[in-house]
Structures are given as C-alpha cells and as structure tokens.
Design an enzyme around this catalytic site. Structure first.
Site, mmCIF file in Angstrom:
data_model
loop_
_atom_site.group_PDB
_atom_site.id
_atom_site.type_symbol
_atom_site.label_atom_id
_atom_site.label_comp_id
_atom_site.label_asym_id
_atom_site.label_seq_id
_atom_site.Cartn_x
_atom_site.Cartn_y
_atom_site.Cartn_z
ATOM 1 C CD GLU A 26 -2.742 1.423 2.592
ATOM 2 O OE1 GLU A 26 -2.877 0.287 3.033
ATOM 3 O OE2 GLU A 26 -3.496 2.163 2.595
ATOM 4 C CG ASN A 71 -7.450 2.741 5.372
ATOM 5 O OD1 ASN A 71 -8.516 1.742 5.019
ATOM 6 N ND2 ASN A 71 -7.090 2.925 6.498
ATOM 7 C CG ASN A 171 -9.391 -1.091 1.815
ATOM 8 O OD1 ASN A 171 -8.700 -2.564 1.744
ATOM 9 N ND2 ASN A 171 -9.154 -0.180 2.489
ATOM 10 C CD GLU A 172 -9.887 -2.171 6.361
ATOM 11 O OE1 GLU A 172 -9.950 -1.354 6.695
ATOM 12 O OE2 GLU A 172 -9.220 -3.120 6.643
ATOM 13 C CE1 TYR A 243 -3.308 -6.096 9.424
ATOM 14 C CE2 TYR A 243 -5.462 -5.109 8.651
ATOM 15 C CZ TYR A 243 -4.152 -5.308 8.389
ATOM 16 O OH TYR A 243 -3.877 -4.835 7.209
ATOM 17 C CD GLU A 291 -5.733 -4.335 4.368
ATOM 18 O OE1 GLU A 291 -5.395 -3.859 5.547
ATOM 19 O OE2 GLU A 291 -6.236 -3.588 3.441
HETATM 20 O O1 AHR Z 1 -2.448 -0.960 7.869
HETATM 21 C C1 AHR Z 1 -3.068 -1.064 6.665
HETATM 22 C C2 AHR Z 1 -4.516 -0.520 6.631
HETATM 23 O O2 AHR Z 1 -5.244 -1.309 7.362
HETATM 24 C C3 AHR Z 1 -5.000 -0.695 5.552
HETATM 25 O O3 AHR Z 1 -4.923 0.523 4.659
HETATM 26 C C4 AHR Z 1 -6.673 -0.792 5.732
HETATM 27 O O4 AHR Z 1 -7.227 -1.594 4.826
HETATM 28 C C5 AHR Z 1 -6.603 -1.549 7.132
HETATM 29 O O5 AHR Z 1 -7.470 -0.967 8.113
#
Ligand code: AHR
Length: 501
Positions: A26, A71, A171-172, A243, A291
């Site tokens: 990214e 993001n 994305n998200e 995450y 991710e």
């Molecule tokens: O750390 C990367 C970010 O984490 C990304 O931009 C996003 O998709 C996620 O929340």
C-alpha cells in the site's frame, strides 16, 4: 504435557490454494518508498527496485501481491501514477495525511510484480472513485489496443495488455474511517454496478467484494450478508480482513485469539452458504483474506503518529516491531487460514515492508527479517498440497474470552509432488514443553524426517537490534517409532516437521 496427533494417508481434505501465500503493498508510510522502491539505494536495479527486497520476497515464496491499498485506494486517482514521472502530480494523500509524489504507480508496480514473480491483485477506488474510473483503469490494464485507455498504456511503453485477473471492488467499505464509507446496501449497489460493468468489459476477470474489515466490527456479519445478497452472482470472492493486537492481555489470552479467527472464518462460511442457498445457484463465492496480520501496537498510536507527522513524504509511521510471542499468533492465524482452505482461497499478509511487515528496510541501508518472516516463509514453502485430516489429543486451557484452547495448534498437509507429509505446529504454552506423538498411518516408512523450529527463551525477543536473534533452526532428527515419531516442543515455539517419502 503429552499430546498426540494421528493422521491417515487416505483422509485428504481441500487443496491449499497458491494464492494463500500473498502479501500487500500500500502507499502508506515507507512500504513503497524506501521499502520496495528506492532508486538511490546501493542495491537498486535499473528501475529503482531494491534488489535486497526482491531477493527476500523470493525467499518468502510469495504468490500474489495486492496493490495500491488499503485505505489509500479510496481517494486515489490511478491516472496520477502513470505517464512521464516528471509530469505526475504531487497530491495530499488523505488516508495517512502524507504527500504522495506518485513516483511509483501502476506501471512500476507491474514491473516490480514481474521481477518478484508474483501475481498482481488490483483494488479500484470505490470511495471517491466511480464505476467510470474503475472501467477506465481496467481498460488501461487489460484492453489490447485501439481504444483511448489502451492507447494511453501503449503510449507509456506497455504494448501488451497486463491481463490482470483479480480485482477488488474498493477497500474496507464497512469502516467509518474509509473515505466514501456508506451503508451496506449503498456499497453493494455501487459494487454491483462497477462489477457488472467491469465483467462486461473483460469477462475473464474475477472480482472480490468488500466484506467485514474485522471480526469485532459491530456490523459483522450483517454487512457481509447484506453485501452478498446483492452481489453473489457477480463476484467470486468476499474480501475480509483481520488483525489482532491484545499483547497486554497476557500470553494465554493473546494466543487464544486464533480461536476467534476460526470462528470468524466459520461464520463467514455460513454467510456464503446461506446466500448461495437463497440465490439457488451453483456459483461459489470464496473468501479472500487480503489483509491479515498481528498488530504489534495499539491502533490509536498509529493515529497519533500520523497526526504528529502530517504532510510528509513516506513518513516512518506504524513501523511495528514483532516479538517472538507475536510470531506465535501470526503462525496460528496462517494455520487457521490453511485449515479453512476449502473456502479461504486468497491470503495477503499485510504489509510487505516496514508496516506490520515481515521485511524491514533501512533507507540507504540494510534489510532485516522480523520474527514473523520465518513461519510465513516455512508455511509458504511447505504448505502447498492437500490438507491431511487429523485427530488431536491435546491438553487445553481457558481464558476470559475462550475455553478449551488446545495447547497444540497444528495443520498437516500432504504435498504429492514432493511426496512430503508436513506438520506445522505451535506450542501455545508459555511455560511447558509438549511431548508430541505423531502417528502417520498408511504412508510407509519415511526416507527422512526434517524438523525445524522457531524458539526464543525470552518470548519478547525481537530481531530489531540483533537481526538474527530469532530465526528458524534445524533440530536433530526426531526419534522414529512404529508409526511415526515423538518430539519435544519447547514452550512458545513454532515447528515444521516434514516426513519425506
Ligand atoms: O495497515 C493497513 C491498513 O489497515 C489498510 O490501509 C486498511 O485497509 C486496514 O485497515
């Protein structure tokens, strides 16, 4: 503590998809600039790519890489990053409040992917972008010739279309932090319009639609169900992210979060099944975990770092340093994805360099590997094949959020090409070894058994100062017995045990 694992050569499960072993680049912090791209670096090649990074990527056996966000993509105009570099605009980049020089863009990423021998996965901007901008990007990438955007690509020196196969529709989009965030219904409607138009332009592409960005999102799993309800026939993957932080919970609770990962994937499996049934279709949608990783710092500190360094070029934000303990949860997350290989077809460890990364690069300096690099490289190298069904007898523990957490986490894979039965194992106990009896039925006698382990006496050891403090080590050949072998797994350790036939 004693534990036992039994498997039989006849009981094979799903095949692990090559795309499970991917990563993510990214435009964020130093992932691109001084991460993969640094023209002034001593190891830079003629295109400005760091050769030390390319070599390390090769050692990770990476299969695919998602780009350009994250993001970042939700306010990115891909046209800023193509054409003569001197004419590319500098823009305020809103996701991470930095300055984007656009020195690296789509064509550089594609060149890099070719050199790294990874399949590119592209995300389109469905935040501030539109169906039109997504179509133009697809035309630029995949249309052979004779149209405005294919001609633009050719004028940039790329004659043949890239034929990029896999595209992410934003994305998200479930996150309020996302530029262009909207309700599930609004997003699904936009994604369906974009997806339909994109497949009309190039029917050979696959599409991933945004599912949940984390298992603890208040909208999970309603968001996923609502989005699938409107897009199921059009898309091929549901893109979900995960995450985990939580180091302050203590080792037992921290590592038990892998159980949440299993639940997350099972719930998503149910959402896919329910929607398929509602649609009464034979079409299958799979999961793309594009991710995933361990978050070594509380997310709030990333926001503080971003706030403290606004409007800089490639600021050093969120450069998380992983402990050996972090590598244990990281291993378990990847094992959970393998366990669900029947529905999880894509995995992108996030991110490749410098931010929650396996690879750390110093600007004008060296490259070093985090603790997490080693289990990733081992599972990526040896985790391809058919899952072997196993029966586990392991002592277990409980913590606040989870009960019956087995001390032994594991996955077994049969790689028919190499004729190898491979066991990946994590001992989650912080203070006791596990005496593991591995029983393999119906395989015959192995020619050799190879055992490698990741272990550190102090679970909080990192590779930051001493870059080889935590690395994979070859162990002595395990003691063979009638139907397998026995091994001792020290507290908090990761293992690859390969039976070669
Ligand atoms: O750390 C990367 C970010 O984490 C990304 O931009 C996003 O998709 C996620 O929340």
């Amino acid at each position: 503590m004693d534990c036992k694992l039994i498997c039989n050569a006849a009981y094979l499960g799903a095949r692990t998809d090559d795309r499970l072993f991917g990563s993510f680049i990214e435009h964020m912090g130093r992932v691109v600039y001084s991460g993969v791209y640094e023209p002034s670096h001593a190891s830079a090649d003629e295109d400005g790519f760091r050769r030390d990074v390319l070599n390390a990527v090769h050692d990770m056996h990476l299969s695919c890489v998602r780009y350009p966000g994250g993001n970042f993509v939700s306010n990115y105009n891909w046209r800023d990053g193509v054409g003569p570099r001197a004419e590319r605009p500098r823009r305020p980049e809103l996701a991470w409040r930095s300055i984007e020089t656009n020195a690296f863009g789509l064509n550089e990423f594609m060149q890099w992917s070719q050199k790294a021998q990874v399949e590119p996965i592209l995300s389109v901007n469905l935040g501030t972008g539109s169906v039109q901008s997504a179509l133009e990007l697809l035309e630029y990438c995949n249309f052979p010739a004779g149209t405005t955007f294919s001609a633009l690509r050719r004028s940039h020196g790329v004659e043949k279309p890239y034929n990029i196969r896999l595209w992410c529709l934003g994305n998200e989009m479930d996150g309020r932090w996302q530029l262009g965030h909207r309700s599930a219904q609004e997003y699904a409607s936009l994604a369906a319009q974009a997806g339909r138009a994109m497949k009309q332009l190039d029917p050979s592409i696959s599409l991933a639609v945004c599912g949940s960005s984390k298992s603890d999102m208040p909208s999970f799993p309603d968001w996923d169900l609502a989005v699938l309800e409107q897009t199921y026939d059009l898309v091929d993957y549901l893109s979900v992210h995960q995450y985990y932080g939580g180091q302050t919970l203590g080792t037992a609770a921290f590592l038990a979060q892998a159980i949440d990962m299993d639940r997350y994937l099972n719930t998503l499996r149910s959402a896919l099944c329910v929607t398929k049934q509602r649609w009464k279709t034979s079409h299958n949608v799979y999961l793309s975990l594009d991710e995933w990783g361990v978050w070594a710092r509380p997310a709030a500190s990333v926001d503080q770092e971003v706030a403290a360094h606004p409007w800089q070029i490639a600021p050093a934000i969120s450069e998380q340093i992983y402990t050996h303990e972090d590598a244990m949860l990281f291993s378990s997350m990847l094992l959970s994805m393998l366990r669900h290989a029947d529905i999880v077809k894509i995995g992108c460890q996030a991110l490749l360099t410098n931010i929650s990364a396996c690879l750390m690069t110093e600007p004008n300096g060296g490259l070093w590997r985090q603790t997490t690099y080693y289990p990733f490289a081992a599972i990526s190298a040896h985790g391809r094949g058919r899952l072997l069904q196993t029966v586990l007898d392991s002592p277990a523990y409980s913590c606040d959020a989870f009960t019956e957490v087995p001390y032994l986490d594991h996955v077994a894979v049969w790689n028919e090409a190499k004729r190898e039965a491979v066991f990946f194992a994590v001992n989650r106990s912080p203070d006791e070894s596990l005496n593991l009896q591995l029983s393999l039925q119906g395989f015959g006698s192995p020619k050799n058994i190879v055992h490698d382990q990741l272990y550190a006496q102090n679970p909080f050891t990192t590779n930051q100062l001493q870059h080889d403090a935590v690395t994979m080590q070859r162990c002595s050949t395990p003691k063979e017995n009638a139907d397998g072998c026995t091994l001792s797994l020290p507290p908090l350790s990761f293992h690859t045990i390969r039976f070669l036939y």
